[in-house]
Scaffold this motif. Structure first.
Motif, PDB file in Angstrom:
ATOM      1  N   ALA A  34       0.827  -1.206   0.000  1.00 54.14           N
ATOM      2  CA  ALA A  34       0.000   0.000   0.000  1.00 54.14           C
ATOM      3  C   ALA A  34       0.865   1.262   0.000  1.00 54.14           C
ATOM      4  N   ILE A  35       1.909   1.285   0.829  1.00 59.77           N
ATOM      5  CA  ILE A  35       2.750   2.482   0.914  1.00 59.77           C
ATOM      6  C   ILE A  35       3.542   2.685  -0.370  1.00 59.77           C
ATOM      7  N   VAL A  36       4.100   1.610  -0.909  1.00 61.07           N
ATOM      8  CA  VAL A  36       4.885   1.736  -2.151  1.00 61.07           C
ATOM      9  C   VAL A  36       3.980   2.128  -3.310  1.00 61.07           C
ATOM     10  N   ALA A  37       2.741   1.638  -3.324  1.00 61.69           N
ATOM     11  CA  ALA A  37       1.805   2.062  -4.376  1.00 61.69           C
ATOM     12  C   ALA A  37       1.517   3.557  -4.277  1.00 61.69           C
ATOM     13  N   ALA A  38       1.360   4.079  -3.054  1.00 62.59           N
ATOM     14  CA  ALA A  38       1.158   5.516  -2.883  1.00 62.59           C
ATOM     15  C   ALA A  38       2.376   6.307  -3.335  1.00 62.59           C
ATOM     16  N   GLY A 141       5.235  -7.480  -9.826  1.00 62.35           N
ATOM     17  CA  GLY A 141       3.974  -7.008 -10.387  1.00 62.35           C
ATOM     18  C   GLY A 141       4.155  -5.921 -11.424  1.00 62.35           C
ATOM     19  N   ARG A 142       5.183  -5.089 -11.257  1.00 68.34           N
ATOM     20  CA  ARG A 142       5.456  -4.051 -12.268  1.00 68.34           C
ATOM     21  C   ARG A 142       5.741  -4.675 -13.625  1.00 68.34           C
ATOM     22  N   ALA A 150      -5.021  -2.626 -25.484  1.00 74.19           N
ATOM     23  CA  ALA A 150      -5.232  -2.488 -26.928  1.00 74.19           C
ATOM     24  C   ALA A 150      -5.200  -1.031 -27.370  1.00 74.19           C
ATOM     25  N   ASP A 151      -5.554  -0.110 -26.453  1.00 66.44           N
ATOM     26  CA  ASP A 151      -5.518   1.311 -26.787  1.00 66.44           C
ATOM     27  C   ASP A 151      -4.152   1.933 -26.585  1.00 66.44           C
ATOM     28  N   GLY A 152      -3.146   1.138 -26.227  1.00 68.24           N
ATOM     29  CA  GLY A 152      -1.805   1.647 -26.030  1.00 68.24           C
ATOM     30  C   GLY A 152      -1.586   2.352 -24.699  1.00 68.24           C
ATOM     31  N   LYS A 153      -2.567   2.290 -23.791  1.00 64.05           N
ATOM     32  CA  LYS A 153      -2.454   2.970 -22.501  1.00 64.05           C
ATOM     33  C   LYS A 153      -2.271   1.955 -21.380  1.00 64.05           C
ATOM     34  N   LEU A 154      -1.687   2.431 -20.291  1.00 62.25           N
ATOM     35  CA  LEU A 154      -1.406   1.595 -19.132  1.00 62.25           C
ATOM     36  C   LEU A 154      -2.553   1.698 -18.127  1.00 62.25           C
ATOM     37  N   ALA A 155      -2.891   0.573 -17.517  1.00 69.09           N
ATOM     38  CA  ALA A 155      -3.920   0.589 -16.479  1.00 69.09           C
ATOM     39  C   ALA A 155      -3.368   1.076 -15.152  1.00 69.09           C
ATOM     40  N   LEU A 156      -2.081   0.842 -14.907  1.00 69.84           N
ATOM     41  CA  LEU A 156      -1.425   1.239 -13.666  1.00 69.84           C
ATOM     42  C   LEU A 156      -0.125   1.967 -14.004  1.00 69.84           C
ATOM     43  N   PRO A 157       0.377   2.800 -13.096  1.00 76.22           N
ATOM     44  CA  PRO A 157       1.624   3.534 -13.376  1.00 76.22           C
ATOM     45  C   PRO A 157       2.851   2.652 -13.233  1.00 76.22           C
ATOM     46  N   THR A 158       2.954   1.630 -14.084  1.00 71.58           N
ATOM     47  CA  THR A 158       4.097   0.720 -14.019  1.00 71.58           C
ATOM     48  C   THR A 158       5.318   1.258 -14.747  1.00 71.58           C
ATOM     49  N   ASP A 159       5.204   2.437 -15.355  1.00 72.84           N
ATOM     50  CA  ASP A 159       6.355   3.008 -16.054  1.00 72.84           C
ATOM     51  C   ASP A 159       7.180   3.922 -15.168  1.00 72.84           C
ATOM     52  N   VAL A 160       6.773   4.119 -13.924  1.00 72.54           N
ATOM     53  CA  VAL A 160       7.530   4.956 -13.001  1.00 72.54           C
ATOM     54  C   VAL A 160       7.903   4.115 -11.778  1.00 72.54           C
ATOM     55  N   LEU A 161       8.968   4.509 -11.117  1.00 68.95           N
ATOM     56  CA  LEU A 161       9.457   3.817  -9.926  1.00 68.95           C
ATOM     57  C   LEU A 161       9.862   4.853  -8.892  1.00 68.95           C
ATOM     58  N   PRO A 162       9.413   4.696  -7.651  1.00 69.00           N
ATOM     59  CA  PRO A 162       9.826   5.645  -6.616  1.00 69.00           C
ATOM     60  C   PRO A 162      11.342   5.640  -6.445  1.00 69.00           C
ATOM     61  N   PRO A 163      11.906   6.719  -5.916  1.00 67.17           N
ATOM     62  CA  PRO A 163      13.354   6.734  -5.658  1.00 67.17           C
ATOM     63  C   PRO A 163      13.772   5.602  -4.734  1.00 67.17           C
ATOM     64  N   ALA A 164      15.002   5.153  -4.908  1.00 67.54           N
ATOM     65  CA  ALA A 164      15.497   4.016  -4.126  1.00 67.54           C
ATOM     66  C   ALA A 164      15.512   4.329  -2.635  1.00 67.54           C
TER      67      ALA A 164
END
Length: 499
Positions: A34-38, A141-142, A150-164
């Motif tokens: 939950a925290i990492v998703a936020a 999961g990322r 099919a529309d070329g869009k992402l359902a979740l923000p899997t293209d970004v990663l929080p800072p280490a």
């Protein structure tokens, strides 16, 4: 005490200790997710494309629009609260046996601080492993969910990663927090070399929590008349003042309900003792009056989720009523101008509330899981007393019904109170009517028509509130049925010989 010895003593124990470690790690994994998703939602870069600031690569508007992400972040952070409550309840599973084991370690020469350090190390180690598992699930999961549709869009923000460093803070802070909670839970336990002494409350809980509830409802009820008085004088309540009143009133009512769970259990026990005539109900009533704090912490989290659900249901039905008034006003404007009426699409707002409902349902399920742990811990910790009752001739069916009365009576009463307080708080903050603005519309033939305000009365969201209360009560019933499986093993006559 050397670290290796501390680690070995923390990992020692019975099957109950193993279950406690596994459940604590599972709770830590949920909290990490939950925290990492936020943090992931917060890490989405803002696209400056004018006033909308929409990231076009996401399908869900709640994630795509920068102004709406803060709501998603707050919802995810709030979702960690029932998870942490579940972790605290899991840390209490098998607590009497663990305390006796720590007392035996004291007998072998360990000091009080060393005994507490052993319990804190166990909780920290379990939470650390759970946090690492949660981080691993997130990273896997990322990759699994990172494919566009099919529309070329992402359902979740899997293209970004929080800072280490943020991920490292989450993984490190959760075990530290678990150790502090374990230390706090042992504050009422004086572990001596000769046994365990528990400092328990002997006085019945007072109804002081009702003052918080009445104060919060009173502050909320004063807002609409003050707003109308200021509007009559050409002034208005600022957004900051309204937000502060909302926060204070909602926080006061929520804290009042949470703190008042002990009083709810004691009061329901008194009512049950007054009207009950069967042995099972009388046993449950005496148990509720003797120890109203058993399971009250987890019941408090369940009641808080029901309260938020009822409050959100009131906001949703008010929004739907407002949209209905505005749509009727637009329909009359189109008819006055001899133009076709094009209805406004409100699907986005409905989906937003559906996501809030989903988050609240998940919170209800998580808190119900904590209630299962509390029920199992209550049965296991009293297994010698229960076995003694069976040995004296009390049927196990009577004990099962007594446990059902003890669980359902405060739960039903508390769920009703929480739902009523959520609705009352929402109706106190907002007027019971919504209306559109009055306008003058002129057609192409220069024929002007004055359109009056359209006033709609906001109905009570009885269906949605009943749905939240029903989900909470159904979860309690299911988990009660599961907890009864522990009763047969805990009432075996061999338990009379248990240390």
């Amino acid at each position: 005490m050397r670290p290796t010895v501390l680690l070995r003593l923390a990992l020692a124990g019975s099957r109950t200790d193993t279950v406690r470690v596994v459940l604590t790690g599972f709770s830590a994994a949920l909290a990490t997710l939950a925290i990492v998703a936020a943090l992931t939602v917060a890490a989405i870069p803002i696209v400056h494309d004018g006033n909308s600031n929409v990231s076009p690569q996401y399908r869900n508007p709640l994630i795509a629009e920068a102004g709406l992400r803060i709501g998603v972040e707050i919802a995810l952070v709030l979702l960690t609260i029932p998870v942490l409550v579940l972790a605290a309840q899991c840390a209490r599973l098998g607590a009497p046996a663990r305390d006796r084991r720590l007392a035996a370690i004291r007998m072998a020469g360990a000091g009080p601080r060393q005994a507490v350090a052993i319990a804190a190390t166990e909780a920290s180690l379990a939470s650390g492993l759970g946090a690492l598992a949660g981080l691993g699930i997130y990273l896997v999961g990322r990759q699994v969910l990172g494919r566009p549709g099919a529309d070329g869009k992402l359902a979740l923000p899997t293209d970004v990663l929080p800072p280490a460093w943020q991920l490292a803070v989450v993984v490190i802070s959760l075990p530290v927090l678990a150790g502090l909670i374990a230390t706090l839970l042992l504050r009422r336990v004086a572990m001596t070399p000769y046994g365990v002494v528990r400092r328990v409350r002997t006085r019945a809980p007072g109804p002081w929590a009702g003052l918080l509830i009445l104060g919060g409802l009173g502050v909320a009820a004063l807002l609409p008349p003050v707003t109308r008085h200021l509007e009559a004088r050409g002034r208005s309540v600022s957004f900051e003042v309204f937000g502060l009143v909302l926060l204070v009133s909602e926080l006061a009512v929520t804290v009042g309900v949470i703190v008042g769970t002990g009083w709810i259990s004691h009061f329901s026990g008194r009512v049950l003792h007054r009207f009950a005539r069967r042995p099972a109900a009388l046993l449950a009533a005496r148990r509720l009056m003797a120890d109203p704090w058993t399971g009250s912490r987890t019941l408090a989290a369940l009641l808080a989720a029901v309260l938020f659900g009822a409050f959100t249901a009131g906001l949703r039905i008010r929004m739907s009523t407002t949209f209905a008034a505005e749509d009727e006003h637009q329909r009359r404007m189109a008819a006055a101008q001899n133009q076709p009426y094009v209805p406004t699409d409100h699907t986005f707002y409905e989906r937003a509330y559906e996501m809030v409902y989903l988050a609240l349902t998940v919170a209800l399920v998580i808190t119900a899981g904590g209630l299962l742990v509390a029920l199992a811990e209550s049965i296991v910790s009293r297994r010698r007393a229960l076995a003694a009752l069976v040995a004296t001739g009390v049927p196990r069916s009577i004990l099962a019904r007594a446990l059902a009365w003890q669980t359902l009576t405060p739960a039903v009463f508390g769920i009703g109170v929480a739902a009523a307080m959520g609705i009352t708080l929402q109706r106190g903050l907002y007027d019971g009517d919504v209306s559109s603005s009055s306008t003058t519309v002129c057609s192409a033939e220069n024929q002007c028509v004055d359109l009056p305000r359209i006033v709609h009365t906001v109905p009570l969201p009885l269906a949605d509130v009943a749905g939240f209360a029903g989900v909470a009560l159904a979860a309690v019933l299911v988990l009660l049925s599961v907890s009864l499986l522990f009763l047969r093993n805990s009432t075996a006559l061999d338990e009379l010989r248990a240390a």
